[in-house]
Scaffold this motif. Structure first.
Motif, short mmCIF file in Angstrom:
data_model
loop_
_atom_site.label_atom_id
_atom_site.label_comp_id
_atom_site.label_asym_id
_atom_site.label_seq_id
_atom_site.Cartn_x
_atom_site.Cartn_y
_atom_site.Cartn_z
N LYS A 255 1.49 26.13 51.70
CA LYS A 255 1.24 27.21 52.66
C LYS A 255 2.47 27.48 53.52
CE LYS A 255 -2.57 27.54 54.96
NZ LYS A 255 -3.77 27.22 55.77
N ILE A 256 3.12 26.42 53.99
CA ILE A 256 4.29 26.61 54.85
C ILE A 256 5.47 27.15 54.04
CG2 ILE A 256 5.91 25.49 56.42
CD1 ILE A 256 3.70 23.46 57.06
N GLU A 257 5.63 26.66 52.82
CA GLU A 257 6.71 27.19 51.97
C GLU A 257 6.51 28.67 51.71
OE1 GLU A 257 7.97 23.20 49.39
OE2 GLU A 257 6.48 24.61 48.59
N LEU A 258 5.28 29.10 51.47
CA LEU A 258 4.99 30.52 51.24
C LEU A 258 5.24 31.33 52.51
CD1 LEU A 258 3.94 32.76 49.39
CD2 LEU A 258 1.61 32.16 50.10
N LEU A 259 4.83 30.79 53.64
CA LEU A 259 5.04 31.47 54.92
C LEU A 259 6.54 31.66 55.16
CD1 LEU A 259 3.21 30.53 58.21
CD2 LEU A 259 5.67 30.80 58.20
N MET A 260 7.33 30.64 54.87
CA MET A 260 8.79 30.74 55.07
C MET A 260 9.40 31.75 54.13
SD MET A 260 9.73 26.70 55.66
CE MET A 260 11.50 26.98 55.55
N LYS A 261 8.93 31.77 52.90
CA LYS A 261 9.48 32.72 51.92
C LYS A 261 9.20 34.16 52.35
CE LYS A 261 9.45 33.79 46.97
NZ LYS A 261 8.89 33.42 45.64
N LYS A 262 7.97 34.43 52.81
CA LYS A 262 7.62 35.77 53.25
C LYS A 262 8.40 36.20 54.48
CE LYS A 262 2.84 35.93 51.50
NZ LYS A 262 1.40 35.99 51.90
N SER A 263 8.79 35.21 55.30
CA SER A 263 9.45 35.52 56.57
C SER A 263 10.97 35.38 56.49
CB SER A 263 8.92 34.60 57.67
OG SER A 263 7.52 34.68 57.76
N GLY A 264 11.50 35.01 55.33
CA GLY A 264 12.94 34.87 55.17
C GLY A 264 13.53 33.70 55.92
N ILE A 265 12.75 32.64 56.07
CA ILE A 265 13.22 31.44 56.77
C ILE A 265 13.63 30.39 55.74
CG2 ILE A 265 12.57 29.59 58.38
CD1 ILE A 265 10.46 31.50 59.54
N ASP A 266 14.80 29.79 55.94
CA ASP A 266 15.32 28.80 55.00
C ASP A 266 15.76 27.55 55.75
OD1 ASP A 266 17.88 27.70 53.27
OD2 ASP A 266 16.29 28.52 52.00
N VAL A 267 15.66 26.40 55.08
CA VAL A 267 16.03 25.14 55.74
C VAL A 267 17.50 25.10 56.11
CG1 VAL A 267 14.18 23.79 54.67
CG2 VAL A 267 16.39 23.99 53.52
N SER A 268 18.32 25.99 55.52
CA SER A 268 19.74 26.05 55.88
C SER A 268 19.93 26.46 57.34
CB SER A 268 20.49 27.03 54.97
OG SER A 268 19.96 28.34 55.09
N GLU A 269 18.88 27.02 57.98
CA GLU A 269 18.96 27.36 59.40
C GLU A 269 18.93 26.11 60.27
OE1 GLU A 269 16.20 30.46 60.64
OE2 GLU A 269 16.13 31.22 58.60
N ARG A 270 18.70 24.96 59.66
CA ARG A 270 18.68 23.68 60.38
C ARG A 270 19.88 22.86 59.93
NH1 ARG A 270 15.37 20.86 63.52
NH2 ARG A 270 15.16 18.60 63.29
N PRO A 271 21.04 23.00 60.59
CA PRO A 271 22.29 22.40 60.10
C PRO A 271 22.25 20.88 59.99
CG PRO A 271 22.74 24.03 61.82
CD PRO A 271 21.25 23.82 61.79
N CYS A 272 21.47 20.20 60.82
CA CYS A 272 21.46 18.73 60.77
C CYS A 272 20.88 18.21 59.46
CB CYS A 272 20.71 18.16 61.96
SG CYS A 272 19.01 18.76 62.15
N VAL A 273 20.11 19.03 58.75
CA VAL A 273 19.53 18.59 57.47
C VAL A 273 20.62 18.34 56.44
CG1 VAL A 273 18.09 19.29 55.52
CG2 VAL A 273 17.31 19.70 57.86
N MET A 274 21.46 19.34 56.23
CA MET A 274 22.52 19.20 55.23
C MET A 274 23.50 18.09 55.62
SD MET A 274 25.16 22.11 53.79
CE MET A 274 23.78 23.08 53.19
N ALA A 275 23.81 17.98 56.92
CA ALA A 275 24.75 16.96 57.37
C ALA A 275 24.23 15.55 57.11
CB ALA A 275 25.05 17.15 58.85
N ALA A 276 22.96 15.30 57.40
CA ALA A 276 22.37 13.97 57.19
C ALA A 276 22.33 13.63 55.70
CB ALA A 276 20.98 13.91 57.80
N ASN A 277 21.91 14.58 54.90
CA ASN A 277 21.78 14.33 53.47
C ASN A 277 23.14 14.13 52.81
OD1 ASN A 277 19.03 14.55 53.75
ND2 ASN A 277 18.92 16.66 53.04
N LEU A 278 24.14 14.87 53.27
CA LEU A 278 25.49 14.71 52.72
C LEU A 278 26.06 13.34 53.10
CD1 LEU A 278 27.85 15.98 51.21
CD2 LEU A 278 28.66 16.93 53.39
#
Length: 494
Positions: free
Chosen positions: A326-349
């Motif tokens: 449900k949340i993934e669909l909501l984000m897709k419809k609203s154009g929201i992507d996890v890339s808007e949260r910079p700390c995610v990529m930094a931690a995983n890298l």
């Protein structure tokens, strides 16, 4: 942190609106209080400037008129239902609420056990509450609820419930969490008051969805993401649109139950005071947004955080896949992507580069700091030290806590308290060590003084953290997300 909400204006408008509604019903109002009265961190995250204790401060303005009734579902007591954000059971949270209300000068009149069926745990809890000097009432399940209105509004329905004795014009009915029977408690009281010749009314105070914001506004979408496990869906109130020609937002459960609720009102009063679910509400939040763009940005971040929470709950086996979808669909419809949260990529890298758990934090100026796992410190502990050094202007090479201080703590944990030899310093232990170091070290003291400036910052961990570390981050006001994976392949995780 940017502010998008005028909290002072809200306190004035909200208390004034409730007073108006009390007057509308001749001086007696049962107000169903949805959401969290204390610690409303969801609201403070999506409406920057909204204070987590705003609702209780608003009620404090009405303290001479108000009394509190707390409802708790007897079935939730029986199954030890836990409030997810605090990690305590509903029955424990009720006691916490009583203490909190009392400390704010508010009068807790009574407790009502809803859907009471002589559950052994509920009976024992009732005795415990009575031994603590609290008045306790019982409300019972009603067959055919909520469809069989003739039975519901009768001596065999609401008439079976205990009448809750109240003495003040505003009766706030609240609960530890959803599904506790707040609305049913209010309606039962209206039935009993009417039989006694007392004119009383009902109103509902729900912060979300915000009725006078657009359906697809990120603040309203964030509420939908937050309740993805409850099947709540925001929708236009069709009854309000038909009655007034105005578009207002409500959610599916209130819209679905309104015809039945209206019929109950008509059965009790002879006519209904409301034409729509929105009419029942008294929420003034939408009038107090001072910067819409700030709130939109904050709400988009909350939606991403809710996605990671749902993914972690799925990984832990606490819920199914539907909330994630449900949340993934909501984000897709609203154009929201996890890339808007910079700390995610930094931690995983950082985790990929080191081959060990890592964490990242976004600082107030947008700088991203990382924390990596070492022999003594976990990634979260290393991250916290790095953040405090940066905030205090301390050089990165400075050791705030010497190994000579950490090693005895680890020896105590492993040799005397039974921790395994792979244990690292948890956040609470780290902060205690830092506080001790601060007695003699000005740099450590300066770091401790920066703890309050962590509130509202964004953190991501490459693994699911221990309950201890999650709890410390929550108490510090840090907005934490985690990747839905554990550090090890063990089946049991501390």
């Amino acid at each position: 942190m940017q502010t998008g909400f005028d909290n002072g204006k809200y306190l004035k408008m909200q208390s004034s609106r409730i007073r108006e509604r009390i007057g509308q019903f001749g001086g007696k109002l049962y107000l169903e209080f949805g959401g969290k009265l204390f610690d409303d961190y969801h609201a403070s995250r999506v409406l920057p400037g909204f204070m987590p204790d705003s609702k209780i401060r608003m009620l404090h303005e009405l303290r001479d008129q108000a009394e509190i009734v707390i409802a708790i579902n007897a079935a939730d007591i029986e199954k030890n239902k836990v409030r997810g954000d605090l990690g305590i059971t509903y029955d424990e949270d009720l006691l916490r609420l009583v203490d909190a209300f009392t400390s704010h000068g508010l009068y807790v009149g009574s407790i009502v056990l809803t859907r009471f069926s002589n559950q052994p745990s509920a009976v024992a809890y009732e005795k415990k509450l009575q031994s603590l000097g609290l008045k306790v009432y019982r409300h019972y399940p009603i067959a055919g609820y909520p469809a069989d209105i003739p039975l519901i509004v009768s001596e065999e329905g609401y008439g079976r419930n205990d009448y809750i004795e109240t003495t003040r014009p505003l009766v706030v009915v609240t609960a530890p969490g959803p599904g506790s029977g707040k609305m049913a408690t209010c309606l039962s009281q209206l039935y009993h008051e009417n039989r006694r010749g007392v004119k009383a009314g009902y109103a509902k105070f729900e912060t979300f969805p915000v009725w006078n914001l657009p359906l697809r506004h990120p603040v309203n979408l964030a509420y939908e993401a937050a309740t993805a496990d409850l099947d709540d869906i925001n929708m236009i109130d069709p009854f309000h649109l038909e009655a007034y020609g105005e578009t207002c937002i409500n959610y599916n459960r209130d819209v679905e139950v309104f015809p039945l609720l209206n019929a109950i009102f008509e059965k009790i009063y002879g006519e209904s005071p409301y034409k729509s679910p929105t009419d029942m509400g008294v929420n003034m939040v939408g009038f107090c947004i001072s910067d819409d763009e700030v709130c939109k940005k904050a709400a988009r971040q909350e939606i991403i955080r809710r996605l990671y929470t749902a993914r972690c709950e799925l990984r832990k086996g606490n819920q199914g896949e539907e909330p994630v979808r449900k949340i993934e669909l909501l984000m897709k419809k609203s154009g929201i992507d996890v890339s808007e949260r910079p700390c995610v990529m930094a931690a995983n890298l950082a985790a990929e580069n080191t081959g060990a758990p890592a964490a990242a934090i976004e600082m107030p100026d947008g700088t991203i700091l990382t924390g990596k796992t070492s022999e003594l410190l976990g990634a979260s502990s290393a991250l916290l030290l790095n953040a405090l050094k940066t905030l205090a202007g301390i050089d990165d090479e400075v050791n705030l806590i010497s190994p000579e201080l950490i090693e005895p703590i680890m020896d105590l944990k492993i040799d005397h308290l039974g921790s395994d030899n792979t244990s690292l310093l948890h956040l609470n232990e780290l902060l205690i060590a830092l506080a001790i170091a601060g007695v003699t070290d000005p740099a450590a003291k300066a770091a401790i003084d920066q703890l309050e400036n962590l509130r509202g910052l964004e953190v991501h961990s490459s693994v699911i953290l221990s309950q201890i570390d999650e709890s410390v981050f929550r108490k510090l006001g840090v907005n934490l997300t985690c990747e839905p994976q554990y550090e090890s392949n063990n089946l049991y995780h501390k």
